[in-house]
Scaffold this active site. Structure first.
Site, PDB file in Angstrom:
ATOM      1  N   ARG A  36      40.358  45.414  11.400  1.00  0.00           N
ATOM      2  CA  ARG A  36      41.682  45.236  11.209  1.00  0.00           C
ATOM      3  C   ARG A  36      42.537  45.544  10.085  1.00  0.00           C
ATOM      4  O   ARG A  36      43.157  45.259  10.099  1.00  0.00           O
ATOM      5  CB  ARG A  36      41.964  43.862  12.075  1.00  0.00           C
ATOM      6  CG  ARG A  36      41.404  43.630  13.721  1.00  0.00           C
ATOM      7  CD  ARG A  36      41.701  42.698  14.254  1.00  0.00           C
ATOM      8  NE  ARG A  36      41.873  42.736  15.871  1.00  0.00           N
ATOM      9  CZ  ARG A  36      41.901  41.413  16.621  1.00  0.00           C
ATOM     10  NH1 ARG A  36      41.937  40.405  16.350  1.00  0.00           N
ATOM     11  NH2 ARG A  36      42.556  41.693  18.453  1.00  0.00           N
ATOM     12  N   LYS A 193      35.505  42.231  37.108  1.00  0.00           N
ATOM     13  CA  LYS A 193      35.814  41.517  37.856  1.00  0.00           C
ATOM     14  C   LYS A 193      36.929  42.041  38.503  1.00  0.00           C
ATOM     15  O   LYS A 193      38.394  42.353  37.359  1.00  0.00           O
ATOM     16  CB  LYS A 193      36.537  39.876  37.535  1.00  0.00           C
ATOM     17  CG  LYS A 193      34.778  39.134  37.586  1.00  0.00           C
ATOM     18  CD  LYS A 193      35.347  37.817  37.572  1.00  0.00           C
ATOM     19  CE  LYS A 193      33.841  37.033  37.758  1.00  0.00           C
ATOM     20  NZ  LYS A 193      34.821  35.615  37.483  1.00  0.00           N
ATOM     21  N   GLY A 350      38.719  45.417  23.782  1.00  0.00           N
ATOM     22  CA  GLY A 350      37.180  44.860  23.670  1.00  0.00           C
ATOM     23  C   GLY A 350      35.943  46.012  24.156  1.00  0.00           C
ATOM     24  O   GLY A 350      35.815  46.476  23.052  1.00  0.00           O
ATOM     25  N   GLY A 373      44.975  41.529  24.488  1.00  0.00           N
ATOM     26  CA  GLY A 373      45.584  40.700  25.670  1.00  0.00           C
ATOM     27  C   GLY A 373      46.800  41.636  25.774  1.00  0.00           C
ATOM     28  O   GLY A 373      47.967  42.087  26.771  1.00  0.00           O
TER      29      GLY A 373
END
Length: 392
Positions: A36, A193, A350, A373
């Site tokens: 980053r 999921k 990720g 996100g």
């Protein structure tokens, strides 16, 4: 999309507030992965070369509005200075005087913004305080753009604002992949999921030509079609939702691809005894841990027939061998097509980045997003506050 970049701003002699994401992994007070930090270098260097004074702002961890010494950004300064190739002045608290003392060509880093409760509250007074420190605002933290915080939204409305090089690259890549893509478009969505990616799947079926569903998510779709998945990870309570997504995809002329053959085992561990079976032949006492070779061959053909690929999530239990086969093989095919100039490939999230790195495929993808996100919310079709604040 109308947002300005550094090229549209006069930076000479200006104090440039740059919102970055340097929320990097640390161990024993040392940065263990500088990815980053590496990615903000182009923005900082361009500001310096244009005669501006870069003042970096960032968060670290979740201190919840309180000062937590181990979450101080002072710990990041050595790695930041090393990568930027010059000393970085750390500014703790007394912003004004220390920033006024900055000379041309110097770089400053403010203390963790989340030590102030006004940051996560998107507090106007805190944003106004930050605005007094600079002349121009640059957002280079796409990964924080899905949060309406003082440094990502309110501040952008108080100063002339633009996107930094990383933000510019992220927005351009995602815009090209979803908003104005070269078709056919294929999306790979994997992971454990369905429940965590309902909005994503709902948005993609109306945007892409092919939707590949893998990982534990695929088990839920197989079960929804009446297929016994044994002891596999599966959200049986979402069978109706899965059938609804399948129906929406059919109505939108989006072809959904599920495993046609599977790799099953009785134990979830590396090197466990396993076998390849048709997707509808999972033994009652076994778990589906990967897609099989026939499925991979079919996906490789879909990739070869596509012009744009968006990837989020693995196709199996990629963390353990041999259940990383499908993810690795498909990723390498995508990388090969991209390298040859036959595919535009954009990936993020990720687990996705880890999986593509594990397959030695990441370097050949057109663009890999470091955002989690924010990348997902963009793919879900949601408006990101930090991006919307730059428009106009």
């Amino acid at each position: 999309m109308a947002w300005k970049t550094l090229d549209n701003m006069d930076l000479n002699g200006k104090r440039v507030l740059i919102r970055v994401d340097i929320n990097v992994p640390m161990e024993d007070g040392r940065v263990t992965d500088t990815t980053r930090i590496d990615r903000i270098v182009p923005t900082v260097r361009d500001v310096l070369s244009a005669g501006g004074k870069p003042i970096l702002m960032a968060h670290y961890g979740r201190p919840k509005g309180k000062t937590v010494p181990e979450m101080s950004l002072s710990h990041v300064v050595p790695a930041l200075s090393d990568i930027l190739g010059q000393p970085v002045t750390f500014i703790d608290g007394n912003y004004g005087e220390k920033i006024d003392a900055l000379g041309t060509g110097e770089i400053a880093l403010l203390e963790n913004l989340r030590f102030n409760p006004g940051e996560e509250a998107n507090d106007a007074a805190f944003a106004a305080r930050l605005a007094t420190l600079g002349d121009i605002y640059v957002n280079d933290a796409f990964s924080a753009a899905h949060r309406a915080h003082a440094s990502t939204e309110a501040l952008a409305k108080l100063l002339p604002a633009c996107a930094g090089r990383l933000m510019q690259a992220e927005l351009s890549a995602l815009e090209g992949a979803l908003a104005t893509p070269k078709r056919p478009v294929c999306a790979v969505v994997g992971g454990a999921k369905v429940s965590t990616k309902l909005d994503l799947l709902g948005n993609l079926v109306s945007k892409v030509n092919h939707l590949v569903i893998g990982g534990g998510m695929a088990n839920t779709f197989l079960a929804a079609q009446g297929i016994d998945v044994g002891k596999s990870l599966c959200e049986h309570d979402l069978a109706d939702t899965a059938r609804d997504i399948l129906a929406k995809a059919e109505a939108a002329d989006c072809k959904i691809h599920l495993p046609t053959d599977i790799v099953v085992a009785r134990e979830f561990k590396a090197g466990a005894d396993h076998e390849v079976l048709p997707a509808d032949k999972c033994p009652a006492d076994a778990m589906i841990l990967d897609a099989g070779p026939d499925t991979v061959a079919a996906l490789e053909a879909v990739f070869a027939d596509s012009n744009t690929l968006i990837w989020n999530g693995p196709l199996g239990a990629f963390e353990i061998q041999p259940f990383n086969f499908a993810t690795n093989a498909a990723a390498r095919k995508a990388a090969d097509l991209t390298r040859r100039g036959d595919l535009v490939s954009v990936a993020g999230g990720g687990d996705t980045v880890a999986a593509l790195n594990g397959a030695d495929a990441a370097a050949d993808f057109t663009y890999i997003s470091t955002a989690g996100g924010a990348f997902l919310e963009w793919m879900e079709g949601k408006t990101l506050p930090g991006v919307a604040a730059l428009e106009g």
